[in-house]
Design a protein around this motif. Structure first.
Motif, PDB file in Angstrom:
ATOM      1  N   HIS A  21       0.828  -1.206   0.000  1.00 41.14           N
ATOM      2  CA  HIS A  21       0.000   0.000   0.000  1.00 41.14           C
ATOM      3  C   HIS A  21       0.868   1.263   0.000  1.00 41.14           C
ATOM      4  O   HIS A  21       0.546   2.245  -0.675  1.00 41.14           O
ATOM      5  CB  HIS A  21      -0.928  -0.003   1.209  1.00 41.14           C
ATOM      6  CG  HIS A  21      -2.015  -1.024   1.147  1.00 41.14           C
ATOM      7  ND1 HIS A  21      -3.084  -0.914   0.281  1.00 41.14           N
ATOM      8  CD2 HIS A  21      -2.203  -2.179   1.848  1.00 41.14           C
ATOM      9  CE1 HIS A  21      -3.888  -1.943   0.442  1.00 41.14           C
ATOM     10  NE2 HIS A  21      -3.376  -2.727   1.387  1.00 41.14           N
ATOM     11  N   ARG A  45      -5.613  -6.903  -5.605  1.00 43.89           N
ATOM     12  CA  ARG A  45      -6.139  -6.876  -4.240  1.00 43.89           C
ATOM     13  C   ARG A  45      -6.157  -8.255  -3.586  1.00 43.89           C
ATOM     14  O   ARG A  45      -5.935  -8.375  -2.375  1.00 43.89           O
ATOM     15  CB  ARG A  45      -7.535  -6.260  -4.217  1.00 43.89           C
ATOM     16  CG  ARG A  45      -7.518  -4.778  -4.502  1.00 43.89           C
ATOM     17  CD  ARG A  45      -8.807  -4.074  -4.118  1.00 43.89           C
ATOM     18  NE  ARG A  45      -8.666  -2.651  -4.376  1.00 43.89           N
ATOM     19  CZ  ARG A  45      -8.078  -1.796  -3.560  1.00 43.89           C
ATOM     20  NH1 ARG A  45      -7.580  -2.234  -2.425  1.00 43.89           N
ATOM     21  NH2 ARG A  45      -7.978  -0.526  -3.879  1.00 43.89           N
ATOM     22  N   GLU A  80     -10.321  -5.649 -10.214  1.00 41.87           N
ATOM     23  CA  GLU A  80      -9.364  -5.090  -9.262  1.00 41.87           C
ATOM     24  C   GLU A  80      -8.830  -6.167  -8.322  1.00 41.87           C
ATOM     25  O   GLU A  80      -7.633  -6.177  -7.986  1.00 41.87           O
ATOM     26  CB  GLU A  80     -10.009  -3.965  -8.455  1.00 41.87           C
ATOM     27  CG  GLU A  80     -10.274  -2.702  -9.255  1.00 41.87           C
ATOM     28  CD  GLU A  80     -10.768  -1.563  -8.380  1.00 41.87           C
ATOM     29  OE1 GLU A  80     -10.516  -1.599  -7.152  1.00 41.87           O
ATOM     30  OE2 GLU A  80     -11.390  -0.641  -8.922  1.00 41.87           O
ATOM     31  N   LYS A  81      -9.690  -7.067  -7.906  1.00 39.60           N
ATOM     32  CA  LYS A  81      -9.233  -8.170  -7.051  1.00 39.60           C
ATOM     33  C   LYS A  81      -8.193  -9.010  -7.779  1.00 39.60           C
ATOM     34  O   LYS A  81      -7.139  -9.348  -7.221  1.00 39.60           O
ATOM     35  CB  LYS A  81     -10.417  -9.051  -6.648  1.00 39.60           C
ATOM     36  CG  LYS A  81     -11.371  -8.432  -5.653  1.00 39.60           C
ATOM     37  CD  LYS A  81     -12.505  -9.406  -5.333  1.00 39.60           C
ATOM     38  CE  LYS A  81     -13.465  -8.838  -4.312  1.00 39.60           C
ATOM     39  NZ  LYS A  81     -14.552  -9.799  -3.969  1.00 39.60           N
ATOM     40  N   ASP A  95      -4.532  -9.063   0.036  1.00 38.09           N
ATOM     41  CA  ASP A  95      -5.332  -9.642   1.118  1.00 38.09           C
ATOM     42  C   ASP A  95      -4.703 -10.938   1.630  1.00 38.09           C
ATOM     43  O   ASP A  95      -4.681 -11.201   2.839  1.00 38.09           O
ATOM     44  CB  ASP A  95      -6.757  -9.909   0.638  1.00 38.09           C
ATOM     45  CG  ASP A  95      -7.554  -8.633   0.434  1.00 38.09           C
ATOM     46  OD1 ASP A  95      -7.101  -7.563   0.892  1.00 38.09           O
ATOM     47  OD2 ASP A  95      -8.630  -8.698  -0.189  1.00 38.09           O
TER      48      ASP A  95
END
Length: 358
Positions: A101, A345, A340-341, A349
């Motif tokens: 991030h 992402r 996006e996942k 995660d």
């Protein structure tokens, strides 16, 4: 969808290199190019930025060859530490999901240190702590061949995880490192996924239900990894097509199948390639046959590698590869949130589940 890059684009296995630079071009023709031979130059960095890449798991350390595995691996960690230090405006060493991030906020490329073979552990799982302290975050148990931990995808015996392999998985769990099963044989993959106390990953693979080659994973392997909270990355490799000439459409089909098997929260990308494309494909093809034969003769090649196959997808390369994939997935009916996942992402995660302190 827009042409702007997504906030997070994470390549679960890739390269940061300019393959057209003389040193990298020479290394590509060798059987076991060292990461110290790669060229992280202005073009490689500019192309990575232009692609929208947020972070990439790069391969360092011993994978195959005659170098002393442990010592060579420590030297390559030194090499990459020096590369990151020399490019503070562009690169950031990733130790936590928060660092990914941070790379996005600071418009840098996060560098995840990873192995594609755990031979450097030797018979001493305590070395895992040494590697973890040096910043390694991903450890693939085997390459294509067998080692003392288990069998790779090309090992004919298809043994499961060995007693030493169980100890190494336990040590990886203790150090909260990713257990990557990308090149493992089927039984080794299933055994390791069941033995691990934490979720495991298959950072770069295809789906064997679509193309029956050893480097692709069965639905049983994919489902077990996903059901235990893990991650599956689809590569941009020739194994995605029975012809060996994989296209962007094949990448999409394997992603779709993986999502159908694993669910949309477990699937991402691990291209196994560079951002900067090879400029002279004719010259590259001329040298490729010898390289493939060297791999075959040394026992490290994979079924599906041939002199006429490229180790990348020709119509899904260069700085637009992630945007092009996003558009293709959108055309397939995927909504923006799911895309996006897949583009980043889901890996982040998964990283939060594994790398976070207990």
């Amino acid at each position: 969808m827009t042409d702007s890059p997504f906030p997070l684009v994470v390549n679960a296995l890739g390269q940061l290199d300019n393959p057209n630079a003389p040193r990298s071009a020479e290394a590509a023709a060798e059987l076991n190019p060292s990461s110290s031979q790669l060229t992280v130059d202005a073009r490689a960095l500019a192309d990575a930025r232009a692609s929208g890449l947020t972070a990439v798991n790069i391969t360092l350390g011993y994978t195959m060859g005659d170098l002393p595995p442990y010592e060579h691996t420590l030297e390559e960690i030194d090499v990459w530490d020096a590369i990151v230090r020399a490019n503070p405006a562009d690169l950031l060493k990733v130790r936590t999901a928060a660092d990914i991030h941070r790379a996005a906020r600071e418009r840098k490329i996060g560098i995840v240190y990873g192995f594609q073979n755990a031979v450097a552990v030797g018979d001493d799982p305590d070395r895992i702590r040494v590697f973890a302290d040096r910043g390694v975050r991903v450890v693939q148990l085997t390459y294509n061949q067998a080692n003392r931990l288990g069998d790779g995808s090309m090992a004919p015996e298809n043994r499961g995880l060995t007693p030493l392999g169980h100890r190494v998985v336990e040590a990886l769990n203790d150090s909260r490192l990713m257990v990557d099963l990308s090149h493992s044989g089927e039984r080794t993959c299933l055994d390791a996924a069941r033995a691990s106390r934490q979720p495991v990953s298959i950072n770069h693979t295809g789906c064997r239900a679509l193309v029956d080659l050893p480097r692709n994973k069965t639905d049983e392997e994919l489902r077990l990894v996903a059901d235990r909270g893990g991650f599956v990355g689809i590569y941009f490799m020739p194994f995605l097509s029975p012809t060996g000439h994989a296209t962007a459409a094949d990448v999409v089909e394997h992603i779709v199948h993986a999502v159908d098997v694993c669910g949309e929260d477990a699937v991402g990308i691990g291209t196994d390639g560079t951002i900067t494309p090879i400029d002279d494909l004719d010259a590259y093809r001329a040298a490729l046959a010898e390289h493939v034969e060297l791999r075959r003769a040394s026992g490290v090649g994979a079924a599906g590698e041939r002199a006429d196959t490229l180790p990348f997808v020709e119509d899904l390369r260069g700085v637009d590869q992630f945007r092009d994939l996003a558009r293709l997935l959108e055309q397939r009916g995927y909504r923006s949130e799911r895309i996006e996942k897949i583009l980043g992402r889901n890996f982040v995660d998964y990283a939060e589940r594994v790398w976070a302190p207990a």
